[in-house]
Structure formats: C-alpha cells, structure tokens
Design a protein around this motif. Structure first.
Motif, PDB file in Angstrom:
ATOM      1  N   ALA A 190       0.830  -1.199   0.000  1.00 31.04           N
ATOM      2  CA  ALA A 190       0.000   0.000   0.000  1.00 31.04           C
ATOM      3  C   ALA A 190       0.869   1.256   0.000  1.00 31.04           C
ATOM      4  N   TRP A 191       0.351   2.312  -0.642  1.00 28.36           N
ATOM      5  CA  TRP A 191       1.068   3.582  -0.638  1.00 28.36           C
ATOM      6  C   TRP A 191       0.988   4.206   0.744  1.00 28.36           C
ATOM      7  N   LYS A 192       2.110   4.766   1.186  1.00 33.15           N
ATOM      8  CA  LYS A 192       2.162   5.448   2.476  1.00 33.15           C
ATOM      9  C   LYS A 192       2.883   6.777   2.304  1.00 33.15           C
ATOM     10  N   PRO A 193       2.489   7.797   3.063  1.00 31.55           N
ATOM     11  CA  PRO A 193       3.242   9.051   3.036  1.00 31.55           C
ATOM     12  C   PRO A 193       4.683   8.812   3.480  1.00 31.55           C
ATOM     13  N   THR A 194       5.613   9.545   2.888  1.00 32.71           N
ATOM     14  CA  THR A 194       7.025   9.392   3.215  1.00 32.71           C
ATOM     15  C   THR A 194       7.491  10.565   4.063  1.00 32.71           C
ATOM     16  N   MET A 195       7.787  10.285   5.312  1.00 32.42           N
ATOM     17  CA  MET A 195       8.364  11.287   6.205  1.00 32.42           C
ATOM     18  C   MET A 195       9.881  11.295   6.035  1.00 32.42           C
ATOM     19  N   HIS A 196      10.510  12.392   6.443  1.00 39.27           N
ATOM     20  CA  HIS A 196      11.958  12.519   6.338  1.00 39.27           C
ATOM     21  C   HIS A 196      12.527  12.751   7.733  1.00 39.27           C
ATOM     22  N   VAL A 197      13.387  11.855   8.156  1.00 30.33           N
ATOM     23  CA  VAL A 197      13.991  11.932   9.486  1.00 30.33           C
ATOM     24  C   VAL A 197      15.491  12.157   9.328  1.00 30.33           C
ATOM     25  N   ILE A 198      16.000  13.181   9.997  1.00 29.28           N
ATOM     26  CA  ILE A 198      17.422  13.525   9.926  1.00 29.28           C
ATOM     27  C   ILE A 198      18.046  13.329  11.301  1.00 29.28           C
ATOM     28  N   PHE A 199      19.014  12.438  11.380  1.00 29.06           N
ATOM     29  CA  PHE A 199      19.755  12.223  12.623  1.00 29.06           C
ATOM     30  C   PHE A 199      21.037  13.048  12.575  1.00 29.06           C
ATOM     31  N   LYS A 200      21.366  13.722  13.681  1.00 30.00           N
ATOM     32  CA  LYS A 200      22.527  14.608  13.734  1.00 30.00           C
ATOM     33  C   LYS A 200      23.490  14.160  14.838  1.00 30.00           C
ATOM     34  N   HIS A 201      24.755  14.537  14.662  1.00 36.26           N
ATOM     35  CA  HIS A 201      25.798  14.291  15.670  1.00 36.26           C
ATOM     36  C   HIS A 201      25.917  12.805  16.013  1.00 36.26           C
ATOM     37  N   GLN A 202      25.798  11.948  14.996  1.00 41.75           N
ATOM     38  CA  GLN A 202      25.868  10.507  15.222  1.00 41.75           C
ATOM     39  C   GLN A 202      27.266   9.989  14.871  1.00 41.75           C
ATOM     40  N   LYS A 203      27.821   9.145  15.737  1.00 43.06           N
ATOM     41  CA  LYS A 203      29.139   8.572  15.497  1.00 43.06           C
ATOM     42  C   LYS A 203      29.073   7.363  14.566  1.00 43.06           C
ATOM     43  N   GLN A 204      27.893   6.767  14.448  1.00 43.87           N
ATOM     44  CA  GLN A 204      27.708   5.619  13.569  1.00 43.87           C
ATOM     45  C   GLN A 204      26.271   5.620  13.047  1.00 43.87           C
ATOM     46  N   VAL A 205      26.016   4.724  12.128  1.00 40.57           N
ATOM     47  CA  VAL A 205      24.685   4.666  11.518  1.00 40.57           C
ATOM     48  C   VAL A 205      23.645   4.316  12.583  1.00 40.57           C
ATOM     49  N   PRO A 206      22.590   5.104  12.707  1.00 39.62           N
ATOM     50  CA  PRO A 206      21.549   4.804  13.701  1.00 39.62           C
ATOM     51  C   PRO A 206      20.911   3.438  13.453  1.00 39.62           C
ATOM     52  N   ASP A 207      20.601   2.752  14.519  1.00 40.03           N
ATOM     53  CA  ASP A 207      19.960   1.442  14.422  1.00 40.03           C
ATOM     54  C   ASP A 207      18.449   1.647  14.333  1.00 40.03           C
ATOM     55  N   THR A 208      17.943   1.704  13.113  1.00 40.18           N
ATOM     56  CA  THR A 208      16.511   1.958  12.922  1.00 40.18           C
ATOM     57  C   THR A 208      15.653   0.728  13.204  1.00 40.18           C
ATOM     58  N   ASP A 209      16.288  -0.416  13.433  1.00 41.08           N
ATOM     59  CA  ASP A 209      15.505  -1.620  13.730  1.00 41.08           C
ATOM     60  C   ASP A 209      14.691  -1.460  15.011  1.00 41.08           C
ATOM     61  N   VAL A 210      15.178  -0.614  15.925  1.00 44.13           N
ATOM     62  CA  VAL A 210      14.444  -0.419  17.181  1.00 44.13           C
ATOM     63  C   VAL A 210      13.146   0.343  16.951  1.00 44.13           C
ATOM     64  N   TRP A 211      13.032   0.996  15.792  1.00 46.89           N
ATOM     65  CA  TRP A 211      11.792   1.715  15.448  1.00 46.89           C
ATOM     66  C   TRP A 211      11.116   1.074  14.243  1.00 46.89           C
ATOM     67  N   ALA A 212      11.313  -0.215  14.068  1.00 47.99           N
ATOM     68  CA  ALA A 212      10.745  -0.906  12.900  1.00 47.99           C
ATOM     69  C   ALA A 212       9.222  -0.820  12.872  1.00 47.99           C
ATOM     70  N   ASP A 213       8.609  -0.719  14.058  1.00 51.18           N
ATOM     71  CA  ASP A 213       7.147  -0.670  14.101  1.00 51.18           C
ATOM     72  C   ASP A 213       6.593   0.670  13.625  1.00 51.18           C
ATOM     73  N   LEU A 214       7.474   1.668  13.438  1.00 54.46           N
ATOM     74  CA  LEU A 214       7.007   2.965  12.947  1.00 54.46           C
ATOM     75  C   LEU A 214       6.704   2.934  11.453  1.00 54.46           C
ATOM     76  N   GLY A 215       7.393   2.068  10.723  1.00 56.05           N
ATOM     77  CA  GLY A 215       7.204   1.999   9.280  1.00 56.05           C
ATOM     78  C   GLY A 215       8.446   1.461   8.598  1.00 56.05           C
ATOM     79  N   LEU A 216       8.559   1.749   7.304  1.00 57.26           N
ATOM     80  CA  LEU A 216       9.681   1.258   6.503  1.00 57.26           C
ATOM     81  C   LEU A 216      10.752   2.338   6.399  1.00 57.26           C
ATOM     82  N   TRP A 217      11.960   2.028   6.903  1.00 57.87           N
ATOM     83  CA  TRP A 217      13.070   2.971   6.902  1.00 57.87           C
ATOM     84  C   TRP A 217      13.968   2.737   5.694  1.00 57.87           C
TER      85      TRP A 217
END
Length: 261
Positions: A186-213
């Motif tokens: 199904a089509w879903k709106p695409t939000m844009h999330v910007i992570f700042k001051h990160q030493k490594q790639v954020p682990d988006t798996d912890v927010w998997a229930d929010l949608g598709l990253w």
C-alpha cells in the motif's frame, strides 16, 4: 437459463445478485466468463462466494462440493460458490485472498483506462497526419472536427467508466487493509527523518514498528537522512524516537518535504 453480467468474480455485488436470483427460484449451476448458468428449482439455496487458492480447491475435491467454481486466468486463485442453508452460520476468512484479488482488479481497471485513452489519442494523431495530405474542404473539416468530438467523448467515457471501477476496487482494498493489516504494497506518506551528531549509523531496527526505513544520504558531520514510509504523524514519530535519542540530535520533516512550522 443463462444470464450475462459483468461482475468481479466473488465480489459483494455479484453475491447479492446471485442471491437475488436464488430468491426468484434460479439455482446457480455454472460460471463461464461473464455468463452465469441457472436452473429453475422449487427451493433455490443462497450462495456464498469465497476466494481460495486453486491448489486448495483441487485438494479438497473429495470433501468440498460447491455448486460451481471459477478459476482466474493466472490459475492461482479461484472462487467457490457454495450453497448456504437458511439456519447456517456463515463464517468467512478469505480476506487475505480477497485483498489480492481486489488489488489486481484495481490494476486491471487502471490499465484498461490508460490503454483506452492512449489508443484513441493515437488514432486521432494518425487522423491529423492523414488529413494534412488532403485538400482542405468544408466537408473534410467537419468530418475531422466530428471525429475529434467522438474521440474526446470516448476518452471521457473511458476515464469515467474505468475510473469509477478503480475507485470502487480501491475502496475495498483500503477496507481490507484495515481488516488484515497487510499494508506492504500500500502507498504510504514518506516522512523525512534527519539524525545529527551521530558517530555511527543509527539502528533503525528499534523503530521498525514505525514503518519502513530507508537511508538516503549521509555526510561526514554525522548526519544521516532517512525516508520513513508510515501513516504516523510527525508528533508520533518524534515522541517514539525521543525515547532513545535526544530531540536536539534529530528532526522530522513532513511528508510534503517541509519542516513543520
């Protein structure tokens, strides 16, 4: 007796029509394309249409005896038309299969609309090219304008007929998505999330229930830009991420690509 009707096989509209025929004393015996076969009986039983895989229908031949069945062209899905007794409790659990059928029906309706419109437009273009080689006369001009009017009318008819059908199928798709929870296609709106001051790639798996990253871009400043396909609002996304990361270290843009004011 035979009757020709254009229905999506297994649809609610078809089921209502078949049961109306049963009330008139006509029992369904076969479905072949757009033709429905009936026989007159003293007490016609109501009909329940259910979707199921063709393999399942074949495997249940010895124990399951519907009035008739219909197999779609792809050979993977079928509709079984079963008799229903007046006091029988009806429990149907074919929503997953029904969702797949309605999605395909929506695609077919849109494809027909596109093909119809493009085909007529090409014919009109060919007509224009052909008339440029002829001597212009009032009769030729009237014929050309008349054909353009007919072509425009056919295009409008295609958009209305196929568009209405696609809209109806889409309504059923949305309803079935809510019932089944199957929203991967199904089509879903695409939000844009910007992570700042990160030493490594954020682990988006912890927010998997929010949608598709999906990671779209990163730079040497420790900024990571993600697209998030979700039905959630900016506030809901922000509150979920803020439980793990400080609010100053990320920002959420709306699905329109604009920062919230």
């Amino acid at each position: 007796m035979q009757k020709t009707r254009f229905f999506l096989k297994g649809s609610v509209a078809e089921n209502v029509w078949l049961n109306r025929q049963a009330q008139r004393g006509y029992q369904l015996t076969a479905v072949k394309g757009m033709t429905y076969h009936f026989k007159a009986v003293a007490h016609a039983e109501k009909v329940l249409a259910e979707y199921l895989p063709t393999k399942t229908l074949t495997a249940m031949t010895d124990v399951f005896h519907p009035l008739t069945s219909f197999t779609f062209r792809n050979g993977k899905m079928a509709v079984a038309y079963s008799p229903v007794q007046p006091a029988q409790r009806i429990v149907s659990d074919d929503n997953h299969y029904r969702l797949a059928v309605y999605r395909r029906a929506r695609e077919v309706a849109l494809n027909w609309m596109n093909g119809w419109v493009v085909g007529i437009w090409l014919l009109m273009c060919v007509e224009v090219v052909a008339t440029t080689r002829l001597t212009a006369t009032p009769m030729l001009t009237n014929l050309l304008l008349g054909s353009f009017g007919v072509g425009a009318g056919l295009i409008v008819a295609a958009i209305v007929i196929c568009g209405v059908a696609a809209a109806r199928f889409h309504g059923q798709v949305r309803r079935l998505i809510r019932v089944t929870g199957e929203d991967k296609e199904a089509w879903k709106p695409t939000m844009h999330v910007i992570f700042k001051h990160q030493k490594q790639v954020p682990d988006t798996d912890v927010w998997a229930d929010l949608g598709l990253w999906q990671l779209t871009m990163q730079n040497q400043k420790g900024e990571y830009y993600y697209n998030l396909q979700t039905y959630l609002s900016e506030g809901e996304i922000r509150n979920a991420i803020a439980k793990i990361i400080k609010q100053k270290d990320f920002s959420v843009m709306s699905w329109l690509g604009l920062y919230p004011l």
